[in-house]
Design a protein around this motif. Structure first.
Motif, PDB file in Angstrom:
ATOM      1  N   SER A   1     -80.945 -34.082   7.414  1.00  0.00           N
ATOM      2  CA  SER A   1     -80.194 -35.218   6.861  1.00  0.00           C
ATOM      3  C   SER A   1     -80.940 -36.527   7.068  1.00  0.00           C
ATOM      4  N   ALA A   2     -81.508 -36.678   8.266  1.00  0.00           N
ATOM      5  CA  ALA A   2     -82.255 -37.897   8.558  1.00  0.00           C
ATOM      6  C   ALA A   2     -83.505 -37.999   7.686  1.00  0.00           C
ATOM      7  N   LEU A   3     -84.190 -36.873   7.495  1.00  0.00           N
ATOM      8  CA  LEU A   3     -85.364 -36.871   6.627  1.00  0.00           C
ATOM      9  C   LEU A   3     -84.978 -37.175   5.190  1.00  0.00           C
ATOM     10  N   TYR A   4     -83.830 -36.662   4.761  1.00  0.00           N
ATOM     11  CA  TYR A   4     -83.359 -36.927   3.396  1.00  0.00           C
ATOM     12  C   TYR A   4     -83.184 -38.423   3.171  1.00  0.00           C
ATOM     13  N   ILE A   5     -82.557 -39.092   4.127  1.00  0.00           N
ATOM     14  CA  ILE A   5     -82.337 -40.537   4.011  1.00  0.00           C
ATOM     15  C   ILE A   5     -83.673 -41.268   3.876  1.00  0.00           C
ATOM     16  N   ALA A   6     -84.645 -40.885   4.718  1.00  0.00           N
ATOM     17  CA  ALA A   6     -85.960 -41.515   4.661  1.00  0.00           C
ATOM     18  C   ALA A   6     -86.665 -41.208   3.341  1.00  0.00           C
ATOM     19  N   ALA A   7     -86.547 -39.963   2.868  1.00  0.00           N
ATOM     20  CA  ALA A   7     -87.224 -39.566   1.629  1.00  0.00           C
ATOM     21  C   ALA A   7     -86.635 -40.265   0.407  1.00  0.00           C
TER      22      ALA A   7
ATOM     23  N   GLY B   1     -84.195 -28.443   1.840  1.00  0.00           N
ATOM     24  CA  GLY B   1     -84.270 -27.919   0.481  1.00  0.00           C
ATOM     25  C   GLY B   1     -82.926 -27.945  -0.213  1.00  0.00           C
ATOM     26  N   GLU B   2     -81.862 -27.655   0.533  1.00  0.00           N
ATOM     27  CA  GLU B   2     -80.505 -27.706  -0.019  1.00  0.00           C
ATOM     28  C   GLU B   2     -80.155 -29.133  -0.422  1.00  0.00           C
ATOM     29  N   LEU B   3     -80.544 -30.089   0.422  1.00  0.00           N
ATOM     30  CA  LEU B   3     -80.277 -31.501   0.109  1.00  0.00           C
ATOM     31  C   LEU B   3     -81.098 -31.951  -1.102  1.00  0.00           C
ATOM     32  N   ALA B   4     -82.335 -31.467  -1.189  1.00  0.00           N
ATOM     33  CA  ALA B   4     -83.186 -31.830  -2.324  1.00  0.00           C
ATOM     34  C   ALA B   4     -82.602 -31.282  -3.633  1.00  0.00           C
TER      35      ALA B   4
ATOM     36  N   ALA C   1     -89.262 -40.157  -2.641  1.00  0.00           N
ATOM     37  CA  ALA C   1     -90.203 -39.049  -2.537  1.00  0.00           C
ATOM     38  C   ALA C   1     -89.508 -37.750  -2.124  1.00  0.00           C
ATOM     39  N   VAL C   2     -88.270 -37.551  -2.558  1.00  0.00           N
ATOM     40  CA  VAL C   2     -87.507 -36.373  -2.128  1.00  0.00           C
ATOM     41  C   VAL C   2     -88.194 -35.072  -2.545  1.00  0.00           C
ATOM     42  N   GLU C   3     -88.579 -34.950  -3.804  1.00  0.00           N
ATOM     43  CA  GLU C   3     -89.187 -33.713  -4.288  1.00  0.00           C
ATOM     44  C   GLU C   3     -90.560 -33.491  -3.653  1.00  0.00           C
ATOM     45  N   LYS C   4     -91.315 -34.557  -3.452  1.00  0.00           N
ATOM     46  CA  LYS C   4     -92.639 -34.449  -2.836  1.00  0.00           C
ATOM     47  C   LYS C   4     -92.511 -33.993  -1.386  1.00  0.00           C
TER      48      LYS C   4
END
Length: 241
Positions: free
Chosen positions: A65-71, A152-155, A76-79
């Protein structure tokens, strides 16, 4: 096909009624992680509040979740998703890297230096590299596979997709797989696109287990047999007869 769809619909209703439905709860530890140095905050720029599209659970869910927020902030979510899975595959395909990841006795500075070198050679995005460094610092590299799956689920949710997993004893025929996918699509509505993954598990004995949107609908023969066994083991209250 119609029989399968009806079985899924009635099974979901029965699962809700009998308590076979499991819903994962979200964690409340995202904020502290999101504030770590793998975020992409620009000094002087006002932060935009990012909502995590799915409720994540456990330590791996917190990191994802934290990485998702940063991405999302880095656009750059897909990357990041691609690079994270690239790192996981590298771990799986190299016994040396796998041993390094699992060995918690490796000194922190050694772990961090190795991750920085790997990220540089792989030309990972800054947000991916910084995240892996934090994971290495915290001794959580052994959980990177699970973290990558959660991210991956978040992406997928970010792209407007919902992953559904169906577990059966035998592979579903193409027509039944298509019918099940359409049924799940009806349930979640037209706001998201369903991606269906099949898993084979003979231990469920029959029926199916359907997972999507952080929920599990267990319509397996094994679970129903266990439920029936519990009911039969309960003492009979004569006064209620």
């Amino acid at each position: 096909m119609a029989a399968l769809c009806n079985r899924v619909r009635s099974g979901i209703a029965l699962s809700n009624k009998l308590g076979f439905l499991t819903s994962h709860r979200s964690s409340t530890l995202v904020a502290p992680l999101a504030s770590r140095n793998y975020s992409t905050h620009v000094p002087g720029q006002k932060d935009t509040k990012i909502m995590v599209p799915l409720a994540m659970f456990g330590g791996s869910g917190n990191y994802a979740s934290a990485l998702y927020i940063a991405a999302v902030k880095a656009k750059a979510v897909e990357k990041v998703d691609s690079e994270l899975h690239q790192f996981v595959e590298a771990v799986k395909n190299s016994s040396l890297v796998s041993q390094f990841v699992k060995d918690i006795s490796v000194a922190k500075d050694v772990r961090v230096k190795a991750i920085e070198e790997i990220s540089r050679e792989a030309k990972f995005a800054e947000v991916t590299k910084n995240f892996l460094v934090v994971v290495a610092e915290n001794g959580r590299l052994k959980n990177i596979d699970t973290i990558a799956k959660r991210f991956g689920e978040l992406a997928m949710a970010y792209k407007g997709e919902v992953k559904a997993t169906v577990t059966t004893v035998f592979p579903l025929p193409p027509e039944e797989e298509k019918a099940l996918k359409e049924t799940v699509q009806e349930i979640i509505g037209s706001g998201a696109k369903v991606s269906l993954e099949q898993k084979i598990d003979p231990s469920i004995l029959g029926g199916l287990v359907l997972e999507f949107s952080q929920k599990v609908f267990d319509m397996s023969i094994r679970t129903r047999a266990q439920q029936m066994e519990r009911i039969l083991r309960e003492p009979i209250n004569i006064s209620n007869i």
